[in-house]
Design a protein around this motif. Structure first.
Motif, short mmCIF file in Angstrom:
data_model
loop_
_atom_site.label_atom_id
_atom_site.label_comp_id
_atom_site.label_asym_id
_atom_site.label_seq_id
_atom_site.Cartn_x
_atom_site.Cartn_y
_atom_site.Cartn_z
N CYS A 175 -54.05 -51.65 91.97
CA CYS A 175 -53.91 -51.12 90.74
C CYS A 175 -54.80 -49.94 90.54
N ASP A 176 -54.52 -48.98 89.68
CA ASP A 176 -55.37 -47.90 89.44
C ASP A 176 -56.76 -48.16 89.20
N PHE A 177 -57.15 -49.19 88.79
CA PHE A 177 -58.51 -49.50 88.38
C PHE A 177 -59.45 -49.99 89.24
N LEU B 241 -62.19 -53.65 82.90
CA LEU B 241 -60.75 -53.29 83.58
C LEU B 241 -60.96 -53.47 85.09
N ARG B 242 -62.08 -52.77 85.44
CA ARG B 242 -62.34 -52.78 86.91
C ARG B 242 -62.82 -53.98 87.72
#
Lengths: 467, 336
Positions: free
Chosen positions: A23-25, A54-55
């Motif tokens: 995922c982007d994060f 989120l990360r």
């Protein structure tokens, strides 16, 4: 392939804080990192906490009140510690277990006492607690903390003056005795109140005096694991030159010399002299390699003194008195340890600006001298807008004037956590100024956020280190 | 203290002004919804999620930092409270497969939109389906099209985004069965679908939301390339390193099954879903040209994730995890 395993992994990925496998994060290693956010209820702090969650980071927040409003404001899995930055014991319990700190707290009222407590003393308490925590960890495994400073010399008794040699010299090749030459004299001795004092005068033109010692570091320590020196001195406002000699011990004629200037304030101060400040005396020589340093010299020369910069009636810049307390080495590292959000001041009302900047600067300086890896971010006036939309300018010249959104500042803090180009740097940041046609600014390079969004490393790599 | 940019009061009602960074996401637990929530949180918005009351609530939303409010679109009286203080509504909700379409996707949406209009919501973002205006025979498409018209008629500031398909759906449909060596259902239909990564959909949505040129517009988001089922299966096989066990269902069988299930009330919903797959068989290319959209949003096509890269990343990660799991389980084998 175990059939059940795939389906389980899928579910786990969905419910897992970090989200799907790619995922982007995703940040590698985030799950093993605990970040303490000081000021988690502030505008920037709230977004920092969300971005960290989120990360996949573990987040600890230091808050003053534990009431429902605060609990609702923060994500559930954030570990909340109740306390005040001005109180060292609550800071101690907050820092325990954390690898990094993001300090975005600032005084909420206009009272000077608050400013000092949050922007100045709070930062000191956090850096001290952090160092203490790492020292504790190191002790428990009978080792040394990688973040603690190395003591090179502590001047407390006559014994500590052993090995220090006082010398005289001159920059002129030929010294013709002149009847106007009133001489040069200096001595290093312990004063009545037990302090080591290096004092004297240099009236000879082009002359200098210095104290020098061949360094003897503890077994197993070498200076290449350090970033620079921290000297605690009472310099009376004079400036001194620090000279390092490198080379093979057996043959000192092969020595290369490197010098850096150290400015002192009236009264006592702690001066940070990074190795990156040192220049070779002979321009052909290669840059300083701290591993090879064997001798340290502190030199006083009248020719570079600023007149009238002294106190206690000693207005003649050829006199000097240097009270030496200790010399330590500052540890090096890959990543930053503490990220401090300061400010440029352009968004503050003029009546309060000076006060606020003074407190902020004191906090910044304390952080720089702590020996920890630091990143100091100074945003322009904050705006409540979504981040990632506009190009950002990173600068170190006190020239920026635009604002920046809280979300962008939060993003910079989060990205700086693992970025080696962010360590030991201070910088201002704001939006790019979109000028009228024909009026473009060419100086400042703006960094546009793109999908990959790795704007921070290229932006910071061109900035000066150890600022 | 810093002087913050003044928030312009945009609510007609008395009381505190509405912050332009406050968003309500409907359908936040869905495949697309959760990506929208994450993107919004990362960009600094204040996100409120509308979820149905459940015994085991979806806590991951609160973990990320969003606030969660309970409401049910099939019970309109629960809606207004969720809209207080909200500037923008992003609607990613749809009924679950086991529920009748009409309750959530039509009646529920009408209630939500009417509430939004009455309470002065500044922006309404709605996700629809590509070519929904061309297939009135498929109930879901017909409803989406009618909803689009309803929104446009209310006078709300809207952005409608029509989608072609999600890459995320392919994981459960093809990638997992292949890895588990189970059967894969495919059709011999020549349909090509332009799948897109939901993270890209979310990212582009926010760019569109802030772009004035996208206001009161209908946009279509299609992935970089349109794929047939067969091509997707072949790609998965290649990346997984093993062959798939494909059971191909001829389209004719699908059609027959649909007619049959129509006769039974309880299977009416299934029939509706099957009608959908018929569409996919008739529309040979379920995609749309994206150049104008990319230009409008200021996005480059190279920044959009391709299916090859998406599946490659997926398989690399999952195979690594399975290897680790296998290695772990080996360690726990105890022999006496």
């Amino acid at each position: 392939m175990p059939a059940v395993a795939v389906a389980e992994l899928e579910e786990e990925a969905v419910l897992f804080r970090g989200g799907a496998p790619m995922c982007d994060f995703a940040v590698p290693g985030a799950q093993d990192t605990t970040v303490l956010v000081v000021g988690a209820t502030s505008r920037i702090g709230r977004i920092v906490v969300r971005k960290l969650m989120l990360r996949g980071y573990n987040v600890k927040a230091l808050v003053r009140r534990n009431d429902q409003e605060v609990i609702d404001m923060l994500p559930r899995s954030v570990e909340i510690v109740v306390g005040d930055v001005g109180d060292p014991s609550s800071v101690q319990s907050a820092v325990s277990g954390c690898n990094k700190v993001i300090y975005c707290a600032t005084a909420r009222s206009t009272i000077t006492g608050d400013l000092n407590r949050v922007d100045n003393q709070g930062v000191r308490n956090v850096t001290n607690a952090f160092q203490d925590y790492y020292n504790q960890l190191a002790q428990s495994r009978a080792g040394k903390s990688s973040k603690s400073k190395l003591l090179i010399e502590k001047f407390k008794s006559a014994k500590s003056l052993q090995g220090w040699e006082v010398r005289q010299g001159s920059y002129f090749q030929d010294i013709y005795p002149s009847r106007f030459d009133e001489g040069t004299d200096a001595a290093l001795e312990i004063s009545e109140n037990g302090q080591a004092v290096f004092s004297g005068f240099v009236f000879t033109r082009g002359g200098y005096v210095e104290v020098s010692k061949r360094l003897s570091l503890p077994l197993g320590s070498t200076l290449d694991r350090y970033d620079g020196f921290l000297l605690s001195v009472g310099g009376n406002g004079r400036s001194y030159v620090i000279i390092l000699e490198t080379g093979p011990l057996a043959d000192t004629s092969q020595s290369k010399k490197y010098f850096a200037r150290m400015n002192t304030k009236v009264g006592f101060c702690r001066v940070r002299v990074p190795f990156s400040d040192f220049r070779p005396v002979n321009p052909q020589d290669p840059p300083l390699d701290p591993f090879l340093v064997h001798t340290l010299t502190i030199r006083f020369e009248p020719k570079k003194q600023r007149p009238g910069d002294s106190s206690q009636g000693a207005s003649d810049p050829r006199n000097f008195q240097l009270i030496m307390e200790f010399i330590k080495a500052l540890p090096t590292g890959q990543e930053t340890d503490i990220i401090l959000v300061s400010c440029t001041g352009s968004g503050i009302e003029p009546s309060r600006r000076e006060q606020v900047l003074k407190a902020k600067k004191a906090g910044e300086d304390a952080l720089r001298r702590s020996g920890l890896g630091y990143t100091i971010v100074r945003p322009g006036p904050l705006q409540e807008e979504p981040g990632g939309q506009r190009a950002l300018i990173f600068d170190q010249g006190n020239r920026i004037s635009q604002g920046i959104s809280c979300a962008d500042v939060a993003d910079i803090c989060v990205k700086a956590l693992h970025d080696s180009t962010a360590r030991n740097k201070s910088f201002d940041v704001c939006y790019e100024h979109v000028s009228k046609q024909g009026d473009e600014l060419y100086e400042l390079v703006a960094h546009l956020p793109d999908k990959a969004n790795n704007y921070l490393a290229p932006a910071l790599s061109v900035l000066e280190k150890n600022t | 203290m810093e002087v913050i940019k003044t928030v312009v009061p945009t609510s007609i009602a008395q009381g505190t002004p509405v912050r332009p960074t406050s968003i309500l996401v409907v359908g936040a637990t869905g495949t697309l919804g959760r990506q929208v929530v994450r993107r919004a949180l990362d960009e600094g918005y204040d996100v409120r999620c509308l979820v149905r009351p459940r015994p085991a609530p979806a806590d991951f939303l609160r973990d990320w930092g969003a606030t969660v409010v309970n409401a049910d679109l099939s019970k309109p009286e629960t809606i207004p409270a969720t809209l207080v203080g909200i500037h923008t509504v992003i609607d990613c909700a749809t009924g679950r497969p086991e529920e009748p379409i009409r309750t959530v996707d039509w009646e529920g949406k009408v209630a939500l939109i009417q509430c939004a209009k009455a309470m002065g919501i500044q922006k309404y973002v709605f996700y629809s389906i590509h070519n929904c205006d061309k297939h009135p025979e498929v109930p879901l498409m017909e409803i989406k099209h009618c909803t689009e018209k309803f929104i446009q008629d209310t006078g709300l500031d809207y952005t409608i985004i029509r989608l072609c398909g999600f890459m995320q759906g392919l994981i459960g449909q093809y990638a997992v069965p292949i890895l588990e060596e189970k059967s894969v259902w495919g059709t011999d239909a020549p349909t090509r679908i332009a799948y897109m990564d939901t993270q890209d959909v979310a990212r582009l949505t926010f760019i569109a939301m802030r772009n004035e040129k996208a206001s009161r517009k209908l946009l279509t988001f299609a992935g970089p390339r349109a794929w047939t089922t067969q091509e997707v299966i072949t790609l998965c096989e290649r990346l997984a390193g093993q062959d798939a066990n494909v059971t191909t269902v001829p389209v004719a069988v699908l059609r027959f099954t649909r007619q049959l299930t129509r006769f039974f009330q309880w299977t009416n919903d299934v029939a509706d879903r099957l009608a959908f797959s018929e569409v996919l068989s008739s529309d040979t290319i379920f995609s749309a040209p994206m150049n104008d959209t990319y230009q409008l949003l200021g996005v480059e096509s190279k920044d959009i994730l391709t299916l090859e890269k998406y599946l490659q990343d997926y398989f690399t990660n999952i195979l690594k995890k399975l290897k680790d799991l296998k290695a772990q389980s080996k360690q726990t084998d105890i022999f006496f």
